[in-house]
Design a protein around this motif. Structure first.
Motif, PDB file in Angstrom:
ATOM      1  N   VAL A 180       0.833  -1.204   0.000  1.00 37.35           N
ATOM      2  CA  VAL A 180       0.000   0.000   0.000  1.00 37.35           C
ATOM      3  C   VAL A 180       0.867   1.253   0.000  1.00 37.35           C
ATOM      4  N   GLU A 181       1.887   1.282   0.829  1.00 38.15           N
ATOM      5  CA  GLU A 181       2.749   2.462   0.895  1.00 38.15           C
ATOM      6  C   GLU A 181       3.471   2.704  -0.427  1.00 38.15           C
ATOM      7  N   LEU A 182       3.871   1.630  -1.095  1.00 34.64           N
ATOM      8  CA  LEU A 182       4.521   1.782  -2.398  1.00 34.64           C
ATOM      9  C   LEU A 182       3.578   2.423  -3.413  1.00 34.64           C
ATOM     10  N   MET A 183       2.317   2.000  -3.395  1.00 29.66           N
ATOM     11  CA  MET A 183       1.361   2.535  -4.358  1.00 29.66           C
ATOM     12  C   MET A 183       0.862   3.918  -3.958  1.00 29.66           C
ATOM     13  N   ALA A 184       0.786   4.179  -2.658  1.00 32.62           N
ATOM     14  CA  ALA A 184       0.280   5.471  -2.187  1.00 32.62           C
ATOM     15  C   ALA A 184       1.335   6.562  -2.249  1.00 32.62           C
ATOM     16  N   TRP A 185       2.521   6.229  -1.806  1.00 29.54           N
ATOM     17  CA  TRP A 185       3.558   7.244  -1.654  1.00 29.54           C
ATOM     18  C   TRP A 185       4.698   7.076  -2.665  1.00 29.54           C
ATOM     19  N   GLY A 186       5.104   5.824  -2.878  1.00 27.22           N
ATOM     20  CA  GLY A 186       6.230   5.604  -3.772  1.00 27.22           C
ATOM     21  C   GLY A 186       7.516   6.087  -3.138  1.00 27.22           C
ATOM     22  N   ASP A 187       8.470   5.189  -2.972  1.00 27.55           N
ATOM     23  CA  ASP A 187       9.736   5.613  -2.361  1.00 27.55           C
ATOM     24  C   ASP A 187      10.912   5.076  -3.158  1.00 27.55           C
TER      25      ASP A 187
ATOM     26  N   ARG B  58       8.957  -0.065  -8.273  1.00 25.96           N
ATOM     27  CA  ARG B  58       7.880   0.142  -7.299  1.00 25.96           C
ATOM     28  C   ARG B  58       6.728  -0.818  -7.578  1.00 25.96           C
ATOM     29  N   LEU B  59       6.356  -0.953  -8.840  1.00 27.91           N
ATOM     30  CA  LEU B  59       5.274  -1.852  -9.210  1.00 27.91           C
ATOM     31  C   LEU B  59       5.658  -3.306  -8.973  1.00 27.91           C
ATOM     32  N   LYS B  60       6.893  -3.641  -9.275  1.00 22.81           N
ATOM     33  CA  LYS B  60       7.359  -5.014  -9.062  1.00 22.81           C
ATOM     34  C   LYS B  60       7.246  -5.408  -7.595  1.00 22.81           C
ATOM     35  N   HIS B  61       7.730  -4.558  -6.717  1.00 15.89           N
ATOM     36  CA  HIS B  61       7.703  -4.875  -5.292  1.00 15.89           C
ATOM     37  C   HIS B  61       6.285  -4.804  -4.717  1.00 15.89           C
ATOM     38  N   ALA B  62       5.465  -3.929  -5.266  1.00 18.60           N
ATOM     39  CA  ALA B  62       4.071  -3.870  -4.811  1.00 18.60           C
ATOM     40  C   ALA B  62       3.346  -5.165  -5.166  1.00 18.60           C
TER      41      ALA B  62
ATOM     42  N   TRP C  89      10.339 -10.789 -16.155  1.00 16.80           N
ATOM     43  CA  TRP C  89       9.005 -10.189 -16.133  1.00 16.80           C
ATOM     44  C   TRP C  89       8.911  -9.129 -17.205  1.00 16.80           C
ATOM     45  N   HIS C  90       7.917  -9.261 -18.076  1.00 21.61           N
ATOM     46  CA  HIS C  90       7.663  -8.288 -19.126  1.00 21.61           C
ATOM     47  C   HIS C  90       6.183  -7.908 -19.065  1.00 21.61           C
ATOM     48  N   ALA C  91       5.907  -6.638 -18.909  1.00 23.34           N
ATOM     49  CA  ALA C  91       4.514  -6.177 -18.843  1.00 23.34           C
ATOM     50  C   ALA C  91       4.484  -4.676 -19.092  1.00 23.34           C
ATOM     51  N   SER C  92       3.320  -4.179 -19.462  1.00 24.67           N
ATOM     52  CA  SER C  92       3.149  -2.735 -19.582  1.00 24.67           C
ATOM     53  C   SER C  92       2.846  -2.165 -18.196  1.00 24.67           C
ATOM     54  N   GLU C  93       3.080  -0.887 -18.026  1.00 22.39           N
ATOM     55  CA  GLU C  93       2.763  -0.244 -16.750  1.00 22.39           C
ATOM     56  C   GLU C  93       1.268  -0.336 -16.473  1.00 22.39           C
ATOM     57  N   ALA C  94       0.468  -0.174 -17.510  1.00 21.23           N
ATOM     58  CA  ALA C  94      -0.991  -0.237 -17.331  1.00 21.23           C
ATOM     59  C   ALA C  94      -1.408  -1.602 -16.815  1.00 21.23           C
ATOM     60  N   GLU C  95      -0.836  -2.658 -17.384  1.00 18.91           N
ATOM     61  CA  GLU C  95      -1.170  -4.016 -16.944  1.00 18.91           C
ATOM     62  C   GLU C  95      -0.737  -4.240 -15.499  1.00 18.91           C
ATOM     63  N   ALA C  96       0.473  -3.793 -15.165  1.00 16.98           N
ATOM     64  CA  ALA C  96       0.986  -3.980 -13.810  1.00 16.98           C
ATOM     65  C   ALA C  96       0.130  -3.251 -12.779  1.00 16.98           C
ATOM     66  N   LYS C  97      -0.324  -2.058 -13.117  1.00 16.32           N
ATOM     67  CA  LYS C  97      -1.152  -1.283 -12.189  1.00 16.32           C
ATOM     68  C   LYS C  97      -2.506  -1.942 -11.964  1.00 16.32           C
ATOM     69  N   ILE C  98      -3.054  -2.533 -13.004  1.00 14.50           N
ATOM     70  CA  ILE C  98      -4.324  -3.244 -12.856  1.00 14.50           C
ATOM     71  C   ILE C  98      -4.150  -4.473 -11.976  1.00 14.50           C
TER      72      ILE C  98
END
Length: 217
Positions: free
Chosen positions: A23-30, A37-41, A120-129
């Protein structure tokens, strides 16, 4: 600061810890890289869900957590995979998973395996979903099947608000889940988070905002 005493994480506290990180990675990003960030989330969300599924099995019977129930309590034996956990919860615990959730869990599992074991290969849009759906499932499963509101601790500061604002895919997935479960069939658009999650009483079931609805019971 280092805490004194032995390290102890039961299934729930372990799940909470991983959920907090996701949650913190998606909310704040560090991290400087959005991709990292998406990978670890995703990996933290997947870990959270696996532990929550096992906690529900444990509440039915602790032996159900083990792949081979005859090896119950053996730390050298394998515990169930998420796939087996879902199967056992369905057949032994009368837990129902929607087709949407089954699809989301499969996508999450496939992605997590690619991240941890290969490439791992994906678009940012796919990863966020994928991560948005995973976080929504984790919160919904915990509330419905474990009786725990895991979102509460994120509402002590601005984390929940930032999650809704920054992770639009989560807000969309979770507002849809809320609408499905809402006892109040009348839902309006929230002026604050812009989701269809405001009850006739005027409270938003997603962000907590209150507004006038012009509806009187």
């Amino acid at each position: 600061m280092s805490a004194k005493g032995p390290i102890q994480f039961d299934l729930l506290s372990n799940a909470r810890d991983s959920l907090k990180r996701a949650v913190e990675l998606m909310a704040w990003g560090d991290m400087t890289s959005d991709h990292a960030r998406l990978k670890h989330a995703i990996t933290n969300a997947a870990h959270t869900i696996e532990l929550l599924l096992k906690e529900r099995l444990r509440r039915e019977h602790p032996a159900f957590i083990w792949q081979n129930v005859d090896k119950f309590r053996s730390l050298q034996a394998l515990t169930v995979t998420p796939e087996t956990a879902v199967s056992r919860l369905t057949t032994l615990c009368n837990v129902t998973f929607s087709e949407t959730d089954k699809t989301s869990l499969l996508a999450l599992r496939t992605t997590r395996n690619a991240i941890e074991h290969y490439e791992w290969h994906a678009s940012e849009a796919e990863a966020k979903i994928i991560v948005g759906n995973a976080l929504s499932f984790a919160l919904g499963f915990a509330e419905e099947h474990l009786g725990i509101d895991l979102s509460a601790e994120f509402k002590n500061d601005d984390t929940w608000r930032m999650l809704i604002e920054q992770a639009h895919e989560f807000a969309q997935a979770h507002s849809a889940r809320i609408a499905t479960k809402a006892s109040d069939g009348f839902l309006m658009r929230c002026d604050q988070c812009e989701t269809e999650t405001v009850t006739s009483a005027g409270s938003c079931l997603l962000c907590g905002h209150w507004q006038e609805t012009g509806v009187f019971n």
